[in-house]
Design a protein around this motif. Sequence first.
Motif, PDB file in Angstrom:
ATOM      1  N   PHE A  35     -26.630 -27.400 -68.919  1.00 27.19           N
ATOM      2  CA  PHE A  35     -26.252 -27.613 -70.317  1.00 27.19           C
ATOM      3  C   PHE A  35     -27.475 -27.524 -71.226  1.00 27.19           C
ATOM      4  CE2 PHE A  35     -25.717 -30.624 -73.866  1.00 27.19           C
ATOM      5  CZ  PHE A  35     -24.590 -30.092 -74.478  1.00 27.19           C
ATOM      6  N   GLN A  39     -28.986 -24.668 -74.557  1.00 31.20           N
ATOM      7  CA  GLN A  39     -29.125 -25.119 -75.945  1.00 31.20           C
ATOM      8  C   GLN A  39     -30.320 -24.425 -76.609  1.00 31.20           C
ATOM      9  OE1 GLN A  39     -26.527 -27.128 -76.877  1.00 31.20           O
ATOM     10  NE2 GLN A  39     -26.024 -26.742 -74.724  1.00 31.20           N
ATOM     11  N   SER A  47     -24.118 -36.584 -77.724  1.00 29.38           N
ATOM     12  CA  SER A  47     -23.467 -35.280 -77.753  1.00 29.38           C
ATOM     13  C   SER A  47     -23.424 -34.667 -76.357  1.00 29.38           C
ATOM     14  CB  SER A  47     -24.198 -34.341 -78.715  1.00 29.38           C
ATOM     15  OG  SER A  47     -23.611 -33.058 -78.713  1.00 29.38           O
ATOM     16  N   GLN A  51     -19.903 -33.870 -74.317  1.00 31.55           N
ATOM     17  CA  GLN A  51     -19.526 -32.520 -73.915  1.00 31.55           C
ATOM     18  C   GLN A  51     -19.467 -32.360 -72.395  1.00 31.55           C
ATOM     19  OE1 GLN A  51     -21.039 -29.121 -76.308  1.00 31.55           O
ATOM     20  NE2 GLN A  51     -22.320 -30.658 -77.314  1.00 31.55           N
ATOM     21  N   PRO A  54     -16.053 -34.942 -71.065  1.00 28.72           N
ATOM     22  CA  PRO A  54     -15.099 -35.128 -72.165  1.00 28.72           C
ATOM     23  C   PRO A  54     -13.891 -35.978 -71.794  1.00 28.72           C
ATOM     24  CG  PRO A  54     -14.873 -32.923 -71.235  1.00 28.72           C
ATOM     25  CD  PRO A  54     -16.083 -33.536 -70.600  1.00 28.72           C
ATOM     26  N   ASP A 136     -16.161 -25.938 -66.419  1.00 28.90           N
ATOM     27  CA  ASP A 136     -16.394 -26.833 -67.553  1.00 28.90           C
ATOM     28  C   ASP A 136     -16.045 -26.155 -68.875  1.00 28.90           C
ATOM     29  OD1 ASP A 136     -18.286 -27.161 -65.252  1.00 28.90           O
ATOM     30  OD2 ASP A 136     -18.705 -29.055 -66.264  1.00 28.90           O
ATOM     31  N   ASN A 137     -15.366 -26.889 -69.744  1.00 28.14           N
ATOM     32  CA  ASN A 137     -14.948 -26.332 -71.033  1.00 28.14           C
ATOM     33  C   ASN A 137     -16.128 -25.942 -71.906  1.00 28.14           C
ATOM     34  OD1 ASN A 137     -12.234 -26.617 -70.412  1.00 28.14           O
ATOM     35  ND2 ASN A 137     -12.070 -28.657 -71.338  1.00 28.14           N
ATOM     36  N   TRP A 138     -17.244 -26.678 -71.814  1.00 31.16           N
ATOM     37  CA  TRP A 138     -18.394 -26.382 -72.670  1.00 31.16           C
ATOM     38  C   TRP A 138     -19.036 -25.040 -72.327  1.00 31.16           C
ATOM     39  CZ3 TRP A 138     -22.961 -25.835 -69.985  1.00 31.16           C
ATOM     40  CH2 TRP A 138     -23.051 -26.445 -68.741  1.00 31.16           C
ATOM     41  N   GLU A 142     -20.310 -20.325 -74.207  1.00 38.79           N
ATOM     42  CA  GLU A 142     -21.568 -19.781 -73.697  1.00 38.79           C
ATOM     43  C   GLU A 142     -21.312 -18.520 -72.878  1.00 38.79           C
ATOM     44  OE1 GLU A 142     -24.282 -20.867 -74.793  1.00 38.79           O
ATOM     45  OE2 GLU A 142     -23.518 -22.702 -75.714  1.00 38.79           O
TER      46      GLU A 142
END
Length: 237
Positions: A35, A39, A47, A51, A54, A136-138, A142
């Motif tokens: 993650f 970034q 945050s 994320q 969740p 993972d949704n996050w 990406e």
Amino acid sequence: MSWNGARLEILRPFEFTHASKRICIPLGAQRLLAFLALQNDDVHRSSAAEQLWPDCTTFRAAANLRCALCYGRRVGSVTVIDSVGQRLMLSPAVKVDLHAVSGAARQIIAGSGQMSHGWEELVGDLSRELLPGWTDNWLDLERERWNQTRVYALEGLAQQFQAAGQYLPALQAALAAIAVDPIRETAHRIVIEVHIAEGNIASAIKRYLDYQSFLQRELNVSPSPQMARLVRDLMPM
């Protein structure tokens, strides 16, 4: 030359190495490292927790983050995650495969990247998925960003090789782009143009007909007039 520092690979199944040795890292810490690697700047702890977890309560997500930091903050003598107050970021000491490949891709897209003898490795790198198997949704956004970047880079690379008359690498790059986004027309046109340039008329026609059938089946649309013109005079009456 091998890199003896810390290296994070996310253009394949997750792998973290230090001094050229693979390091076993718990899943929670893996997710945090991946993650942070994606970034553009540092990120607030809350945050990151929200994320990454969740479906958990705020308290549970914060606890999961603390656990991930415990296992992922340092590897041996190397600080892997920098923490300043409530902000987290991946340490600059960690080399990430995605960052290097994305840099090369942006140069190609901008027209400043040069063809080299390492084109096969570059095409291979651009063909890699971002963290395959992770759900993972996050990662959804990406992955979309990466896919757009690599498709444009592969098409740009194919066009460079095509213009230089280097047809094999042009085909390899275009076919790699098609594998990422089979609906997009640009790479299909490049393949047809290369076949025509090489005198492989039957191959050009077959590529067009296959793509035409695919679009009809999937979207009930036809190739663009620009693409149809490529083979109009080649098709049997």
